[in-house]
Design a protein around this motif. Structure first.
Motif, short mmCIF file in Angstrom:
data_model
loop_
_atom_site.label_atom_id
_atom_site.label_comp_id
_atom_site.label_asym_id
_atom_site.label_seq_id
_atom_site.Cartn_x
_atom_site.Cartn_y
_atom_site.Cartn_z
N TYR A 6 0.87 -1.60 -0.36
CA TYR A 6 0.13 0.55 -0.24
C TYR A 6 0.82 1.32 -0.15
O TYR A 6 0.27 2.29 -1.20
CB TYR A 6 -0.93 -0.24 1.22
CG TYR A 6 -1.86 -1.00 0.93
CD1 TYR A 6 -2.83 -1.04 0.41
CD2 TYR A 6 -2.40 -2.16 1.76
CE1 TYR A 6 -4.48 -1.77 -0.29
CE2 TYR A 6 -3.35 -3.23 2.02
CZ TYR A 6 -4.16 -3.02 1.06
OH TYR A 6 -5.03 -4.16 0.62
N ARG A 10 2.07 1.85 -3.44
CA ARG A 10 0.97 2.38 -4.93
C ARG A 10 1.38 3.50 -5.54
O ARG A 10 0.85 3.82 -6.47
CB ARG A 10 -0.18 2.19 -3.81
CG ARG A 10 -1.14 2.30 -5.16
CD ARG A 10 -2.81 1.23 -4.32
NE ARG A 10 -3.14 2.60 -3.82
CZ ARG A 10 -4.01 4.32 -4.14
NH1 ARG A 10 -3.86 4.36 -4.84
NH2 ARG A 10 -4.04 4.42 -2.98
N GLU A 54 1.83 3.69 -9.14
CA GLU A 54 0.43 4.18 -9.68
C GLU A 54 0.85 4.57 -11.20
O GLU A 54 0.21 5.12 -11.81
CB GLU A 54 -0.97 5.11 -9.69
CG GLU A 54 -1.65 3.61 -8.95
CD GLU A 54 -2.97 4.20 -8.08
OE1 GLU A 54 -2.30 5.31 -7.79
OE2 GLU A 54 -3.50 2.58 -7.71
N HIS A 82 -8.22 -1.56 -5.14
CA HIS A 82 -7.64 -0.94 -6.23
C HIS A 82 -7.04 -2.02 -7.75
O HIS A 82 -6.35 -1.40 -8.49
CB HIS A 82 -6.54 -0.79 -5.92
CG HIS A 82 -5.25 -0.09 -4.18
ND1 HIS A 82 -6.56 1.34 -3.40
CD2 HIS A 82 -5.78 -0.59 -3.16
CE1 HIS A 82 -6.78 1.35 -2.59
NE2 HIS A 82 -6.06 0.36 -2.10
#
Length: 275
Positions: A117, A120, A124, A178
């Motif tokens: 997490y 992330r 992205e 996600h």
């Protein structure tokens, strides 16, 4: 174009082998481990390669160290192409970290939560980002919901398998939260592999490990399927593989309800610790 990959547990075994494969072809690797001498060896190897490597020494069994390390990586590398999670440490006898978590639960599970997490946002920002969690998906060890940190009847092998189950459920929750985004989550089982075999073993376990070393395939043998997943992530938000064979993630071992239950417990633990 140079890609950037973060690898935990990169001092030994599969993590080190993947790191060498990536910088040998021209990529940049952020390698995390606890052994500075082995980190220095990786750096020396990278100096002769077309790619590059930076080594971060960190004890990832500590939640606080995970958070600081993730922040440091994000500050230096605002975009990351892939994350490979390999860090684990076998213990015959139960141990508790300075922060009060059972060591296996902290390193093999919580660390992977925090890196998955935490990185992330950087993942992205790249075209085909992927997280490869090298944990051993598909094992049917039951999850003891009232004893996730193995306070009762601790057994090192059982604890390792059970915590691997938690990593499976982490993948389920990550994909559900996600999956609409670009990051693909892959659970990877390397099979019997001659990794670094780092840990603290009683004599019978140590003897068994020596037998495993003699018969197991080398860590380099599982590098090609991992690199293939990094280069061409699956289209689905969550997948699982045993080396080259894909496993179904639709059975009871990947239960959405169990994943949600674990996520709630984990979120509460981390919030109490100071999320």
């Amino acid at each position: 174009m140079t890609r950037t990959y973060v690898i935990t547990g990169a001092s030994d075994g599969i993590g080190a082998a993947v790191a060498r494969a990536l910088f040998s072809r021209g990529d940049h690797v952020v390698a995390l481990g606890t052994n500075p001498e082995k980190g220095a060896a990786l750096i020396r190897d990278a100096e002769r390669a077309p790619g590059s490597l930076e080594f971060l020494q960190a004890d990832l069994s500590l939640v606080s160290n995970n958070r600081r390390t993730v922040d440091a990586i994000l500050e230096k590398h605002p975009s990351v192409d892939g994350l490979v999670l390999c860090a684990r440490y076998f213990r015959t006898y139960r141990a508790v970290t300075a922060e009060g978590f059972e060591h296996n639960f902290a390193l093999f599970y919580l660390s992977r939560v925090l890196f998955s997490y935490g990185l992330r946002p950087a993942l992205e920002k790249t075209d085909h980002p992927v997280i490869v969690n090298v944990a051993g998906p598909g094992h049917d060890t039951p999850v003891p919901w009232d004893d996730l940190q193995s306070a009762r009847d601790y057994d090192g092998v059982h604890g390792m398998f059970m915590t691997g189950r938690l990593d499976d459920l982490l993948g389920v929750t990550f994909a559900e939260r996600h999956g609409a985004g670009p990051v693909r989550y892959v659970l990877f089982h390397p099979g019997t592999t001659s990794t670094g075999f780092v840990g603290e073993f009683d004599p019978p376990t140590a003897a068994y490990i020596e037998q495993q070393k003699a018969s197991a395939k080398p860590a380099t043998a599982v590098v090609p399927p991992i690199v293939r997943l990094l280069d061409n992530p699956p289209e689905e938000p969550l997948t699982a593989f045993t080396t080259h064979s894909e496993l179904s993630v639709r059975g009871s071992l990947f239960s959405s309800a169990d994943a949600a239950r674990l996520a709630e417990i984990t979120d509460e633990l981390l919030e109490r610790f100071g999320q």
